[in-house]
Design a protein around this motif. Structure first.
Motif, PDB file in Angstrom:
ATOM      1  N   GLU A 534       1.942  -0.134   6.352  1.00 37.13           N
ATOM      2  CA  GLU A 534       1.476  -1.050   7.396  1.00 37.13           C
ATOM      3  C   GLU A 534       0.732  -0.216   8.422  1.00 37.13           C
ATOM      4  N   GLU A 535      -0.012  -0.912   9.278  1.00 38.65           N
ATOM      5  CA  GLU A 535      -0.817  -0.233  10.297  1.00 38.65           C
ATOM      6  C   GLU A 535       0.039   0.699  11.171  1.00 38.65           C
ATOM      7  N   LYS A 536       1.271   0.290  11.467  1.00 38.01           N
ATOM      8  CA  LYS A 536       2.093   1.072  12.400  1.00 38.01           C
ATOM      9  C   LYS A 536       2.440   2.475  11.868  1.00 38.01           C
ATOM     10  N   TYR A 537       2.317   2.659  10.556  1.00 36.61           N
ATOM     11  CA  TYR A 537       2.623   3.976   9.999  1.00 36.61           C
ATOM     12  C   TYR A 537       1.551   5.018  10.333  1.00 36.61           C
ATOM     13  N   ARG A 538       0.389   4.533  10.790  1.00 39.07           N
ATOM     14  CA  ARG A 538      -0.698   5.449  11.133  1.00 39.07           C
ATOM     15  C   ARG A 538      -0.263   6.404  12.255  1.00 39.07           C
ATOM     16  N   GLN A 558      -1.688  -0.663   2.138  1.00 41.40           N
ATOM     17  CA  GLN A 558      -1.304  -0.938   0.742  1.00 41.40           C
ATOM     18  C   GLN A 558      -1.900  -2.242   0.215  1.00 41.40           C
ATOM     19  N   ASP A 559      -2.123  -3.212   1.106  1.00 41.31           N
ATOM     20  CA  ASP A 559      -2.672  -4.493   0.651  1.00 41.31           C
ATOM     21  C   ASP A 559      -4.126  -4.385   0.224  1.00 41.31           C
ATOM     22  N   GLU A 560      -4.786  -3.309   0.638  1.00 43.97           N
ATOM     23  CA  GLU A 560      -6.208  -3.165   0.300  1.00 43.97           C
ATOM     24  C   GLU A 560      -6.417  -2.486  -1.054  1.00 43.97           C
ATOM     25  N   GLU A 577       8.830   3.269   2.119  1.00 45.97           N
ATOM     26  CA  GLU A 577       9.386   1.931   2.274  1.00 45.97           C
ATOM     27  C   GLU A 577       8.442   0.859   1.756  1.00 45.97           C
ATOM     28  N   GLY A 578       7.159   1.205   1.590  1.00 48.20           N
ATOM     29  CA  GLY A 578       6.166   0.196   1.261  1.00 48.20           C
ATOM     30  C   GLY A 578       6.364  -0.366  -0.143  1.00 48.20           C
ATOM     31  N   SER A 579       5.979  -1.633  -0.326  1.00 44.27           N
ATOM     32  CA  SER A 579       6.206  -2.274  -1.629  1.00 44.27           C
ATOM     33  C   SER A 579       5.371  -1.607  -2.715  1.00 44.27           C
ATOM     34  N   LEU A 580       4.222  -1.044  -2.352  1.00 44.19           N
ATOM     35  CA  LEU A 580       3.381  -0.447  -3.388  1.00 44.19           C
ATOM     36  C   LEU A 580       4.017   0.808  -3.979  1.00 44.19           C
ATOM     37  N   SER A 581       4.520   1.675  -3.105  1.00 46.18           N
ATOM     38  CA  SER A 581       5.154   2.882  -3.658  1.00 46.18           C
ATOM     39  C   SER A 581       6.441   2.504  -4.377  1.00 46.18           C
ATOM     40  N   ARG A 582       7.124   1.474  -3.878  1.00 45.77           N
ATOM     41  CA  ARG A 582       8.364   1.053  -4.549  1.00 45.77           C
ATOM     42  C   ARG A 582       8.081   0.418  -5.908  1.00 45.77           C
TER      43      ARG A 582
END
Ligand SMILES: [Zn+2]
Length: 1020
Positions: A534-538, A558-560, A577-582
């Motif tokens: 998400e943006e906040k991880y930047r 990740q959505d892009e 934590e992101g769904s893509l890496s999971r």
């Protein structure tokens, strides 16, 4: 000349020798030392104002012109032969034309160095360091004589064989004399404690350390002495009278003639004495003693790396690993399109990431060149050639051609082609083994294989090969000069593996199974993406993203990211934590309150790397980020408060390895177990997998027998089945509860649409459960979703509603999983499946993860029950299929059972192997027609007839529509299958047919189709 330190844990961008090269090529004084100009410098300092004031007097021999660079100096006055020399405003160069007589140039100048203004220079009360453009730089080698006034409490050092010190009240005058011409000199002074001892014959070894580090001096001196002795013995006497180790306030790592200058932060690192110090000492022979010729490229760093760093690794028995690391680094950073050749390497390049490819050539490939040269000429000739080279060219400049001359004259070999192929080509050998097989000749095995060079032009190579057999290791050296070389090696015992270049004696491209996933591989990747959940991880990863700016990483949310992106790039997941890496790695087990970096092969494309990074907070990221570049060779790193806690390199093959023969495993019959014994063991487990080949009836009989036996011991039992998808659970429940008859159950559960196999294979198991009120759990994911993922190449194009049915945590990199699925894919590939491998892998993982998730959900809500899982053999593999995915979610005890299929891998993938006798069902009653559902019409369309089938014989024709079977209406293919299921014992069926007749409209007719006269199994 000064030689840049081999960078290990620090780096600065500075090679002053090359500063004047940009102006004009420096001229070597080689032609005759005596003809070199003499440069006298006298200077004094004002420490409070951070400045120096100096006079230079240059004696220029007759016939020599001179180019002086004064661009960084404030020149006060200049005279040539006593006449004032006017410098035009802003002129930064002084050109002195040659003259038939000796000339004298006088310059007075000053220079101010404000604190922090230069990475190489400083003048302060803490110390003085002058490395970069602090006096008029010339394009000629010169004899230097330097005199400086320094505070009495300071000690000073410069390039010198002789130092003269006068104490004058509260200051000192130091004079440095050096009998060899140099392009440039350096000056360092500070409040040093100087410790001296002697070495060799009348030579002095000294340490200049700051008072706060004085206890380090003893260790440095002892180690330096060892290195000096080592290289004197190997190469000949140390070329100067003094060697000093000098600590610097600035973060440098340099080897100058007669001393090495090490930054304070570097000196304090505990491993420097065992690594870099020896490298610096060796530069006294190569780099300073024999200097590199600016016209011929840099051979210095490769040779020094080989004789120091590589050789120190060999002292510890890890030279093979060291050379492998060199090849891994080369492969991470150097790509063919960069067109880098070793002969072009001149200096260390930028200290930043962009310089990595250049350094991988100039240090790593070059060091491998010397290793191959040593193997070619032999150790004794190698040492003798280097001794000759040093003796001939001491205090002179030399290039690759001079090295070649020494090696050829000492060894008597013609090395033209050898030097040319390694110095002038931009590719490296790419070797593959093809057509490996074992043949038998007179009862003895012969290994037969081809080595193919995939390069456009083949190299001339000596390739070490080892064949490991059951009894011995056979070492051979193969001479390759063609693109393909066919090899036969006769053996006395059974071969197991063939290993090409097991000790990394060749500069070559590594095969995928040799390359560990590393942080460098990500940094060097041509296409790479950093993924933010998400943006906040930047903000959290800000410091790391800043570090990565210069290495051209695309940063995306990740959505892009598309499935194609995932399969084509190296990936850096910032946050686990992101769904893509999971969806690729589930949630890895990283330590809390740390910064962790975890590199793995990208499961969708193993030639790329995927790096999982997690961090407790921005401070942990910040403290670790700056250090990461020095840990590029590692696969797994963990830092706490900036201190490295864990560092690991993933184990990979050593050498290009080919498995030759896998002998079958066996069972000692005296240790075979009775059925009851095995059941007793299975009762100790919570989940019991019974794998099947779907059409093997004996597998289903085994499943039934085990279920019955387990139930007799403990009725708290559920049966999980791959054959049913999760949405059919309600229908299953109704059937088991007696609310549906079998036909309706098969129709409503869409059994024949989703599973297709003969229902009689499962009927007894399902009915056993029904009679005993055992739950059956539908484990599988909807088939059309899996198909969509396969066809789309991944799950990311599916809409949110569909994707929400997938388990969040999927792990595509279970050990051996990808390889197993790839084998299955190759078998499917010929069957016209549309979809690429990454989609296939994603689909397979979705199946296994969904079944694991369903099993776990059931066990969590029914903690007293045991589950038998019935699924295909591939899904019950205990190493990488459903079992590890269940255990990731729930720690339960599991056991895997299969009927032996004769595959040697069974001994690893299953816990118990049964030897069941073959069994078969009577053939499924068939009409001998190909059917298709009709559109907007009742009945089922006949699209083809089996020429030997009964339907053709009975008079059914193509394009007939079957309306009913034995008066039971049929509307789709599934209905026909369900009806036929019950005709096992019938002699014939009556098919109602609608036949279209041209002009006369449709007509309906009843045709009796006799069923095949089959031998029926007598069933009680
Ligand atoms: Zn070096």
């Amino acid at each position: 000349m000064k030689v840049k330190h081999l960078q290990l844990f620090f780096y600065i961008i500075l090679v002053t020798h090359f500063f004047n090269m940009g102006l004009s090529k420096p001229l070597s004084a080689e032609a005759g030392h005596l003809n070199a100009p003499v440069h006298n410098i006298s200077m004094e300092f004002n420490l409070q104002s951070n400045s120096l004031r100096a006079n230079s007097r240059i004696e220029l021999p007759a016939g020599i012109n001179l180019h002086l660079n004064v661009s960084n100096l404030n020149v006060i006055q200049t005279t040539l032969n006593g006449q004032p020399l006017e410098l035009p405003e802003g002129n930064t160069f002084i050109e002195i034309p040659s003259s038939p007589n000796e000339q004298e140039i006088l310059l007075s100048y000053d220079k101010e160095i404000p604190p922090g203004s230069s990475p190489a220079n400083m003048i302060s009360e803490a110390g003085i360091t002058l490395i970069d453009s602090w006096y008029p730089l010339a394009d000629h080698e010169m004899f230097f004589k330097l005199t400086a006034q320094i505070p009495a409490a300071f000690a000073a050092i410069s390039e010198a064989d002789e130092t003269i010190v006068f104490q004058i009240n509260d200051s000192k005058q130091v004079t440095f004399l050096f009998p060899h011409p140099l392009f440039s000199i350096n000056f360092i002074a500070g409040p040093y404690l100087v410790v001296q001892e002697s070495f060799g014959e009348d030579k002095t070894l000294a340490a200049y350390f700051f008072p706060e580090d004085k206890e380090l001096a003893v260790g440095y001196l002892a180690k330096a002495k060892k290195y000096l002795e080592r290289y004197e013995e190997m190469l000949g006497p140390y070329p100067y009278t003094r060697f000093s180790i000098v600590e610097n306030r600035l973060p440098t790592g340099f080897a100058m003639p007669t001393f090495t200058l090490l930054g304070q932060s570097v000196v304090r690192l505990p491993f420097i004495v065992d690594t870099s110090l020896g490298h610096e000492v060796l530069h006294a022979w190569f780099g300073n003693g024999v200097r590199m010729s600016p016209q011929e490229g840099n051979w210095v760093e490769g040779l020094t790396t080989y004789l120091a760093d590589q050789s120190f690794a060999a002292d510890e028995g890890r030279d093979t690993a060291y050379r492998k690391e060199q090849l891994v680094k080369y492969q991470s950073f150097v790509r063919p399109d960069m067109n880098l050749v070793l002969r072009d390497f001149s200096n260390v390049g930028h200290g930043d990431i962009k310089g990595e490819p250049v350094r991988a050539v100039g240090y790593n490939k070059s060091s491998m060149f010397f290793h191959m040269l040593r193997n070619k000429v032999g150790q004794d000739m190698f040492t003798a050639s280097l001794q000759d080279f040093f003796k001939r060219l001491k205090f002179k400049t030399a290039g690759w051609s001079d090295l070649q001359t020494s090696f050829e004259s000492i060894s008597g070999m013609d090395l033209d082609d050898f030097f040319a192929q390694w110095l002038d080509r931009n590719d490296i050998p790419v070797l593959v083994v093809q057509e490996s097989e074992i043949m038998n000749r007179d009862g003895f095995p012969v290994v037969h294989f081809s080595i193919v060079q995939e390069n456009e032009i083949p190299y001339v190579l000596e390739v070490p090969v080892v064949v490991k057999t059951t009894a011995e290791e056979i070492h051979k050296k193969l001479s390759l000069s063609e693109k393909r070389t066919v090899v036969d090696i006769p053996l006395a015992s059974v071969p197991q593996t063939l290993v090409i270049d097991p000790e990394y004696d060749l500069m070559r491209e590594l095969s995928p199974s040799e390359v560990p996933p590393t942080w460098s591989q990500f940094l060097g990747a041509a296409n790479k993406i950093a993924v933010l959940p998400e943006e906040k991880y930047r903000d959290l990863y800000k410091s790391l993203l800043e570090q990565l700016e210069e290495s051209e990483v695309r940063v995306l949310l990740q959505d892009e990211i598309t499935d194609k992106d995932l399969a084509e790039n190296s990936l850096l997941f910032l946050g686990i934590e992101g769904s893509l890496s999971r969806s690729l790695f589930a949630r890895p087990d990283h330590p809390e309150d740390s910064f962790t970096l975890d590199a793995r092969p990208n499961p969708l494309n193993p030639s790329q790397v995927a790096v999982l990074v997690s961090a407790a907070n921005p401070e942990q990221v910040k403290m670790a980020a700056g250090k990461l570049r020095h840990y590029g060779k590692y696969s797994y790193l963990s830092f706490q408060n900036g201190r490295n806690q864990v560092k690991k390199i993933t184990e990979t093959d050593f050498g290009l390895t080919v498995d030759l023969v896998r002998l079958p495993v066996g069972i000692e019959t005296s240790k075979s177990r009775t059925f009851d014994d095995i059941i007793a063991n299975l009762l100790d487990h919570k989940v019991i997998y019974i794998g099947e080949s779907h059409t093997n009836y004996e597998d289903h009989l085994l499943q039934l027998e085990i279920i019955r036996a387990l139930y007799e011991h403990d009725p708290r039992l559920a049966i999980g089945m791959e054959m049913f998808t999760r949405p059919s659970q309600a229908v299953l429940d109704r059937y088991l509860a007696g609310e549906l008859d079998e036909k309706s159950f098969l129709k409503e559960s869409q059994y024949f649409k989703t599973w297709r196999f003969d229902y009689r294979l499962y009927r007894d198991i399902i009915n056993f459960a029904k009679h005993n009120h055992l739950p059956i759990i539908a484990l599988n994911l909807e088939k059309d979703l899996v198909n969509k993922v396969f066809k789309a190449g991944g799950p990311n194009s599916l809409d949110g509603g569909e994707a929400s049915l997938f388990p969040t945590d999927r792990k595509l990199d279970e050990p051996g999983y990808r390889e197993r699925i790839a084998t299955a894919y190759m078998m499917h590939a010929g069957q016209g499946q549309n979809g690429d491998f990454s989609g296939f892998l994603q689909a397979q993982a979705l199946w296994d993860e969904t079944m694991a998730e369903t099993i776990v959900e059931y066990l969590k809500t029914h903690p007293d029950e045991r589950m038998v899982v019935i699924a295909g053999r591939g899904h019950v593999d205990r190493i990488n299929a459903i079992p590890p995915r269940v255990n990731r979610r729930l720690p339960v005890s599991q056991v895997v059972v299969v009927n032996s299929s004769g595959s040697p891998s069974e001994s690893e993938t299953a816990d118990f192997i049964f030897l069941s006798p073959p069994a078969s069902l009577s053939p499924f009653p068939l009409l001998g027609v190909m059917l298709e559902d009709t559109e907007n019409e009742e009945g089922v369309l006949v699209t083809a007839l089996n020429p030997q089938g009964r339907a053709l014989e009975a008079g059914i024709k193509e394009k007939d529509i079957i309306m009913a079977i034995d008066s039971q209406p049929v509307n789709d293919v599934e209905d026909v299958k369900i009806e036929m299921l019950y005709k096992e014992d019938s002699a014939s069926v009556l098919a109602r047919i609608k036949r279209r007749a041209f002009l006369f409209g449709d007509k309906e007719l009843d045709i009796e189709v006799p069923l095949k006269n089959t031998e029926k199994t007598q069933r009680m």
